[in-house]
Design a protein around this motif. Structure first.
Motif, PDB file in Angstrom:
ATOM      1  N   ARG A 136      -5.323   2.931   3.079  1.00  0.00           N
ATOM      2  CA  ARG A 136      -6.351   2.741   2.051  1.00  0.00           C
ATOM      3  C   ARG A 136      -6.155   1.388   1.384  1.00  0.00           C
ATOM      4  NH1 ARG A 136      -5.760   8.944  -0.189  1.00  0.00           N
ATOM      5  NH2 ARG A 136      -6.448   9.878   1.757  1.00  0.00           N
ATOM      6  N   SER A 141      -9.124  -2.198  -6.420  1.00  0.00           N
ATOM      7  CA  SER A 141      -9.389  -0.777  -6.681  1.00  0.00           C
ATOM      8  C   SER A 141      -9.270  -0.524  -8.196  1.00  0.00           C
ATOM      9  CB  SER A 141      -8.424   0.104  -5.893  1.00  0.00           C
ATOM     10  OG  SER A 141      -7.115  -0.249  -6.191  1.00  0.00           O
ATOM     11  N   ASP A 197      -9.211   5.137  -8.277  1.00  0.00           N
ATOM     12  CA  ASP A 197      -8.683   5.206  -6.905  1.00  0.00           C
ATOM     13  C   ASP A 197      -7.192   5.523  -6.948  1.00  0.00           C
ATOM     14  OD1 ASP A 197     -11.162   4.171  -5.647  1.00  0.00           O
ATOM     15  OD2 ASP A 197     -10.661   2.380  -6.813  1.00  0.00           O
ATOM     16  N   LYS A 222     -11.083  11.639  -7.778  1.00  0.00           N
ATOM     17  CA  LYS A 222     -11.971  11.092  -6.743  1.00  0.00           C
ATOM     18  C   LYS A 222     -11.449  11.466  -5.352  1.00  0.00           C
ATOM     19  CE  LYS A 222     -13.638   6.610  -6.957  1.00  0.00           C
ATOM     20  NZ  LYS A 222     -13.517   5.159  -6.870  1.00  0.00           N
ATOM     21  N   ALA A 225      -7.942   9.976  -3.756  1.00  0.00           N
ATOM     22  CA  ALA A 225      -7.145   9.361  -4.836  1.00  0.00           C
ATOM     23  C   ALA A 225      -5.642   9.393  -4.520  1.00  0.00           C
ATOM     24  CB  ALA A 225      -7.408  10.094  -6.148  1.00  0.00           C
TER      25      ALA A 225
END
Ligand code: NDP
Length: 324
Positions: A136, A141, A197, A222, A225
């Motif tokens: 990710r 973020s 995030d 989210k 996350a």
């Protein structure tokens, strides 16, 4: 008047040197025999301690009739036996003393989880496609930090300067803090969680933060996350965490701090969290595992005691009402 300071551990030489400039008598308990220890405690105006395994405050408090100040070496004071400490004794924590190593550790966990390094997968296709390991993006973020004090601020700084994160902070009042783009009070936590995030928990454990993160908060996260906790285990509800992480494989959770039962932080924990593939744990080593960090923290504690000796106001006064 000479002020008597008792330390439950040996201090670094630099800390002793600093105290030599003042009208104080310093006693370090490990250097003394039993009788001399009792004599030192009977004169103590200031006690410097971890007040953990090394010194049983409850059984020793009666031996310190002149005690006015307790200065802890630790940043957290949730382990102190508050009801046993007389009301006229002021308590000062060592908040801020571990900010850099703990923030570095928080980021080590964030990066490990974000890049899926918590699970050894050697097949590239599997690594990239597996929800548990697929990498990710961190840069740009949204980073939510619970606690904008020493540690929280440093986590935010690294995020801002290293990864251009957008930083949201949570503290008691919502007062602004350096390196945060916006700060909200605890009452707005549920609004902030779905925006993040990355969530980093850097809160002390007190009666207001105990169990602050439960099923409702975890479900508000989210999709995808990353959450790390470097504050105290019991800020998060363990059973809720296990239940939600088991169900929501998209969340990756790392913790350095664990749940306390019968006065002891238990590692591994009682739930089978460590068996979950979206969980990462380290054995409460973010703050004090290295000698150099502990020595710096002791020096900082001595600096605070010197403020008291000089008649100034020391930093980090603990509000007992937060704990009792
Ligand atoms: P600080 O006192 O500098 O910061 C604490 C922050 O938490 C402040 O921003 C404070 O808000 C906020 N806070 C406190 N109570 C609440 C609440 N009820 N709701 C919302 N925010 C709250 O402490 P540090 O940053 O130095 O340390 C934080 C904790 O980290 C320690 O208490 C300890 O438990 C843990 N720690 C863990 C270590 C490890 O090895 N993992 C090592 C060292 C510490 P406000 O500004 O509004 O008061």
């Amino acid at each position: 008047m000479v002020i008597t300071i008792v330390s439950t551990v040996e201090l670094p030489e630099r800390a002793r040197e600093m105290l030599r400039n003042y009208n104080v008598e310093l006693y370090e308990l490990p250097k003394l025999g039993k009788d001399d220890q009792l004599n030192a405690l009977s004169k103590a105006e200031i006690l410097m301690c971890w007040c953990g395994k090394e010194f049983d405050l409850v059984s020793n408090i009666k031996s310190m009739p002149r005690l006015r100040v307790i200065q802890t070496f630790s940043a957290g004071v949730d382990h102190l036996p508050f009801t046993a400490i007389p009301d006229n004794v002021e308590i000062y924590s060592n908040a801020g003393a571990y900010s850099i190593p703990v923030a570095e550790h928080a980021w080590a966990m964030i990066l490990t989880l974000a890049k899926g390094l918590h699970k050894p997968v050697l097949n590239a296709r599997e690594y990239l496609s597996n929800e548990l390991t697929s990498p990710r993006k961190i840069s740009e973020s949204t980073l939510l930090v619970l606690g904008t004090g020493g540690i929280g601020r440093e986590i935010a700084r690294i995020g801002k300067e290293g990864f251009r994160t957008y930083n949201i902070g949570i503290n008691r009042s919502g007062k602004p803090a350096e390196y945060f783009d916006e700060v909200h009070p605890t009452s707005r936590l549920l609004d902030a969680l779905p925006r993040a995030d990355i969530v980093a928990i850097a809160l002390p454990l007190n009666k207001h933060t105990r169990g602050l993160i439960g099923e409702r908060e975890l479900r508000a996260l989210k999709h995808g996350a990353i959450v790390v906790n470097v504050g105290r285990g019991d800020v998060v509800r363990e059973e809720d965490l296990y239940r939600v992480l088991k169900e929501r494989r998209d969340i990756r959770f790392g913790t350095d701090v664990w749940w306390v039962h019968d006065g002891r932080e238990e590692i591994p924990p009682r739930t089978p969290l460590t068996a979950l593939p979206n969980f990462l744990g380290t054995p409460h080593i973010a703050g004090g595992a290295q000698r150099e960090i502990a020595e710096n923290a002791m020096i900082r504690a001595v600096e605070n005691v010197i403020r008291y000796v000089r008649g100034e106001t020391p930093m980090n006064k603990v509000n007992r009402d937060d704990y009792v």
